[in-house]
Design an enzyme around this catalytic site. Sequence first.
Site, PDB file in Angstrom:
ATOM      1  CE  LYS A 163      85.736   5.057  14.057  1.00  0.00           C
ATOM      2  NZ  LYS A 163      86.111   6.098  14.935  1.00  0.00           N
ATOM      3  CE  LYS A 183      80.652   9.190  18.836  1.00  0.00           C
ATOM      4  NZ  LYS A 183      81.361   9.398  20.093  1.00  0.00           N
ATOM      5  CE  LYS A 185      85.931   3.027  22.541  1.00  0.00           C
ATOM      6  NZ  LYS A 185      86.439   3.661  23.721  1.00  0.00           N
TER       7      LYS A 185
HETATM    8  P1  TYM Z   1      88.107   7.010  21.208  1.00  0.00           P
HETATM    9  O1  TYM Z   1      87.760   6.684  22.622  1.00  0.00           O
HETATM   10  O2  TYM Z   1      87.076   6.787  20.165  1.00  0.00           O
HETATM   11  O3  TYM Z   1      89.378   6.162  20.753  1.00  0.00           O
HETATM   12  C1  TYM Z   1      90.595   6.146  21.499  1.00  0.00           C
HETATM   13  C2  TYM Z   1      91.772   6.074  20.538  1.00  0.00           C
HETATM   14  O4  TYM Z   1      91.677   4.918  19.704  1.00  0.00           O
HETATM   15  C3  TYM Z   1      91.811   5.289  18.339  1.00  0.00           C
HETATM   16  N1  TYM Z   1      91.001   4.393  17.512  1.00  0.00           N
HETATM   17  C4  TYM Z   1      91.443   3.735  16.428  1.00  0.00           C
HETATM   18  N2  TYM Z   1      92.646   3.716  15.845  1.00  0.00           N
HETATM   19  C5  TYM Z   1      92.787   2.926  14.736  1.00  0.00           C
HETATM   20  N3  TYM Z   1      91.771   2.165  14.227  1.00  0.00           N
HETATM   21  C6  TYM Z   1      90.540   2.162  14.797  1.00  0.00           C
HETATM   22  N4  TYM Z   1      89.570   1.401  14.310  1.00  0.00           N
HETATM   23  C7  TYM Z   1      90.334   2.975  15.949  1.00  0.00           C
HETATM   24  N5  TYM Z   1      89.265   3.222  16.752  1.00  0.00           N
HETATM   25  C8  TYM Z   1      89.687   4.092  17.705  1.00  0.00           C
HETATM   26  C9  TYM Z   1      91.290   6.723  18.272  1.00  0.00           C
HETATM   27  O5  TYM Z   1      91.795   7.409  17.152  1.00  0.00           O
HETATM   28  C10 TYM Z   1      91.812   7.285  19.584  1.00  0.00           C
HETATM   29  O6  TYM Z   1      93.154   7.714  19.444  1.00  0.00           O
HETATM   30  N6  TYM Z   1      87.757  11.984  20.951  1.00  0.00           N
HETATM   31  C11 TYM Z   1      88.632  10.893  21.380  1.00  0.00           C
HETATM   32  C12 TYM Z   1      89.000  10.950  22.849  1.00  0.00           C
HETATM   33  C13 TYM Z   1      89.687  12.221  23.299  1.00  0.00           C
HETATM   34  C14 TYM Z   1      91.002  12.626  22.994  1.00  0.00           C
HETATM   35  C15 TYM Z   1      91.200  13.849  23.717  1.00  0.00           C
HETATM   36  C16 TYM Z   1      92.013  12.109  22.196  1.00  0.00           C
HETATM   37  C17 TYM Z   1      89.165  13.159  24.139  1.00  0.00           C
HETATM   38  N7  TYM Z   1      90.071  14.142  24.383  1.00  0.00           N
HETATM   39  C18 TYM Z   1      92.406  14.549  23.612  1.00  0.00           C
HETATM   40  C19 TYM Z   1      93.224  12.815  22.114  1.00  0.00           C
HETATM   41  C20 TYM Z   1      93.411  14.022  22.828  1.00  0.00           C
HETATM   42  C21 TYM Z   1      87.889   9.588  21.147  1.00  0.00           C
HETATM   43  O7  TYM Z   1      86.699   9.527  21.104  1.00  0.00           O
HETATM   44  O8  TYM Z   1      88.691   8.484  21.104  1.00  0.00           O
END
Ligand code: TYM
Length: 339
Positions: free
Chosen positions: A201, A114, A204
């Site tokens: 992957k 990032k 967004k």
């Molecule tokens: P974020 O917002 O990027 O994504 C949310 C969830 O979606 C999953 N995900 C995917 N799974 C499969 N294939 C994909 N292409 C794909 N893109 C996204 C992510 O693995 C996630 O589960 N850091 C985290 C947010 C967070 C969090 C937490 C998660 C903050 N605190 C505590 C778990 C526990 C994030 O940026 O997810």
Amino acid sequence: MTITKRVFSGIQPTGNLHLGNYLGAIRNWVTMQDDYECIYCIVDMHAITMPHVAAELRANTLEMAAALLASGIDPKRAILFNQSRVRMHAELAWILNCTARMGWLNRMTQFKDKSGKDKEGASVGLFVYPVLQAADILGYKATHVPVGDDQKQHLELARDIATKFNTDFGVELFPLPEPVIGGQNAAGPARVMSLRDGTAKMSKSDPSDMSRINLTDDADTIAQKIRKARTDAEPLPDNLEDLKLRPEADNLVGIFAALAERTKEDVLGEFSGKGFGAFKPALVEVAVESLSPVTRRMNDYLTDPHEIDSILATGAARRRAVAELTDEALARLRNIGGG
Ligand code: TYM
């Protein structure tokens, strides 16, 4: 230590819920409501680690809440709120910043991805992002964390932080959280790939909207994106080993299987020997059929932003009934300091 089974997971309110989030995580959030006490959080304080506009962040938070409710998160059973309403996350993150080591954070790939070429210009928040994530999870003594495969490294860090804190202070305050990747019985794909590149992957942050299916896309847009999805010229194979060698084909078959709630073998049984000219229209049909009711419900929720706001406020109030660990963690620090 008595441990109740408790789920915590989070999603950033940056842009829309896409098929990767939905199949990789959110559908599992929904099913886990049946078996666990669940806490789901829209992590707006993680979102501010990157450049953002406050008004957009608020709109995106409401939209993400609408998408989660439309996907089946039930605010009567699960606790749903946005992170910035609850101070505990930032307070515990500070304490855990003092437990986490620079070397551990230096190994995190997300900061490298990032911050790109401008490491000096990145926010400090972006560097310690995974510590805030650890505070989210550990602050509620969560035992299970349903996420996609890309969050594995952050989950390992949360476990390392929990272990070091417990060891440093001779306590068993934080249970070690278990990642639940790809669903309870690995039913969902752990990683949904881009429609334009089977090795990246679905995300967004991809500048091309054609690379992902958003939950806000209408039927025509979904059809167009699937029609234009990158593929090869070969017919579909009859076994998983050959499919694995073709990332784009593998991804589309995986998406079909997850949406139709079938296995990939089963899907290949129906389509092996057929080309994408036959497979893609069938995929469009499955995708539209399973996603359009979610989109419709989401749009219904969005007609009443005040109602969404009140659901989030209620969730934030309800989570106070859950263990408040900042005080306990602080008490440990004070005892050590003799204060
Ligand atoms: P974020 O917002 O990027 O994504 C949310 C969830 O979606 C999953 N995900 C995917 N799974 C499969 N294939 C994909 N292409 C794909 N893109 C996204 C992510 O693995 C996630 O589960 N850091 C985290 C947010 C967070 C969090 C937490 C998660 C903050 N605190 C505590 C778990 C526990 C994030 O940026 O997810």
